[in-house]
Scaffold this active site. Structure first.
Site, mmCIF file in Angstrom:
data_model
loop_
_atom_site.group_PDB
_atom_site.id
_atom_site.type_symbol
_atom_site.label_atom_id
_atom_site.label_comp_id
_atom_site.label_asym_id
_atom_site.label_seq_id
_atom_site.Cartn_x
_atom_site.Cartn_y
_atom_site.Cartn_z
ATOM 1 N N SER A 275 13.270 -35.215 5.160
ATOM 2 C CA SER A 275 13.602 -34.987 3.727
ATOM 3 C C SER A 275 15.055 -35.243 3.479
ATOM 4 C CB SER A 275 13.004 -33.617 3.361
ATOM 5 O OG SER A 275 11.836 -33.363 3.455
ATOM 6 N N HIS A 333 18.662 -31.132 1.225
ATOM 7 C CA HIS A 333 17.874 -32.192 0.411
ATOM 8 C C HIS A 333 19.319 -32.464 -0.559
ATOM 9 C CE1 HIS A 333 13.488 -30.948 0.346
ATOM 10 N NE2 HIS A 333 14.026 -31.471 1.498
#
Length: 341
Positions: A275, A333
């Protein structure tokens, strides 16, 4: 009667005792008192043990992580909890020294290798004219490939864009690591090298290997779908060589940001997944093409601009990092998105 009277009066804690004597000489009294004094010492010691002294408190051992507690419910996005419960390091600040040097060194090597690769690619294009002439001559004498399945594979591969061909190898690596997670004998090795945590004994190599690691099929499918969707755009912007350098560096940098956040907050849970690197790809495309239209996977009827999507993602990850949401590694992230921008 004398013994019964002593026992009835002297059995209580701290009470006096008497020995009723109904006549008798001094020798008889001394003989009667001698064993009684000895018994009194023994019984008083016993009474003090029973009523006067407390037992030493038992040492409370630190409880290990309970897999049935709500804080560590087994999720499809993380590996088994009983294997991933790490204890915090006694020197948390020092644990960031090696990851910092590894991040700087790996990023430099990645972009240096990309520069050499790009130079070799440009050098090979000079000879493309002669290669084209040779290809026409070889096709005339080369035997044709047989098999419908092989022809379909070649046709599918030739129809792919440069970006899709590039990410095909990344997707294959993620699928291979996902299959390794399903081998019971490799669980400990996978947890040590394919999950990243500042409390783990191995700090540097998991920063890269965890980028190709997924424990959940849904997690891997969602990440690979986003990577496949943005592959053509990002490769057209950066080129194949620079894209690989950015993707690999993004995985290491986002993991380092996650390390810093975990050390600062004292939460040492393991992380894995691509991610962080995919957020770098998404942020780079959204920054370069802010007016592009995007849609959610399960809600394709709702579209929005890439610039607004990037702002919403950054806001959500910032809120998750501040509020301590544990479903995603919001620090990774956010680090990947900032690196992509």
């Amino acid at each position: 009667m004398a013994w019964r009277g002593w026992a009835q009066r002297g059995w209580g804690c701290g009470q006096a005792w008497t020995l009723p004597v109904c006549g008798g000489s001094y020798e008889e009294l001394t003989a009667a008192l001698a064993p009684s004094r000895l018994l009194r010492r023994r019984f008083n010691f016993f009474i003090q043990q029973k009523c006067g002294f407390r037992k030493a408190p038992r040492k409370v051992e630190p409880r290990r992580s309970d897999t049935s507690s709500e804080a560590y419910k087994r999720s499809a996005l993380i590996p088994p909890v009983e294997e991933t419960a790490f204890y915090p390091s006694p020197y948390p600040i020092r644990t960031l020294v090696k990851p910092l040097f590894f991040t700087v060194g790996f990023t430099g090597c990645a972009f240096g290798s990309a520069a050499i690769w790009q130079y070799e690619s440009l050098k090979s294009k000079v000879q493309s004219y002669f290669d084209g002439i040779k290809a026409d001559w070889l096709d005339s004498i080369r035997p044709q490939k047989e098999g419908d399945f092989r022809k379909e594979i070649n046709k599918w591969w030739n129809n792919l864009s440069d970006g899709q061909r590039t990410v095909t190898g990344i997707i294959a690596a993620n699928v291979f690591v996902f299959c390794l997670w399903r081998v019971p004998s490799l669980q400990r090795t996978m947890i040590r090298y394919f999950t990243s945590s500042p409390a783990s004994k191995v700090l540097c190599s998991p920063m890269l290997l965890s980028t190709f690691s997924h424990f959940s099929l849904f997690h891997m499918a969602a990440n690979m779908y986003v990577l496949w969707s943005f592959s053509s755009s990002i490769v057209n912007i950066l080129g194949q060589e620079q894209f690989m350098a950015v993707y690999l560096s993004a995985g290491v940098i986002s993991t380092f940001v996650s390390y810093v956040c975990k050390v600062a907050t004292g939460r040492y849970g393991p992380s894995l997944g691509a991610s962080g690197a995919i957020m770098t790809v998404l942020a780079a495309v959204c920054t370069k093409i802010p007016e592009g239209r995007l849609a959610i996977i399960f809600l394709p009827m709702f579209t929005f601009t890439a610039g607004n999507a990037l702002k919403a993602i950054i806001a959500m990850d910032t809120a998750g990092m501040i509020l301590g949401w544990k479903f995603f590694d919001h620090a990774a992230h956010l680090g990947g998105a900032l690196f992509g921008m």
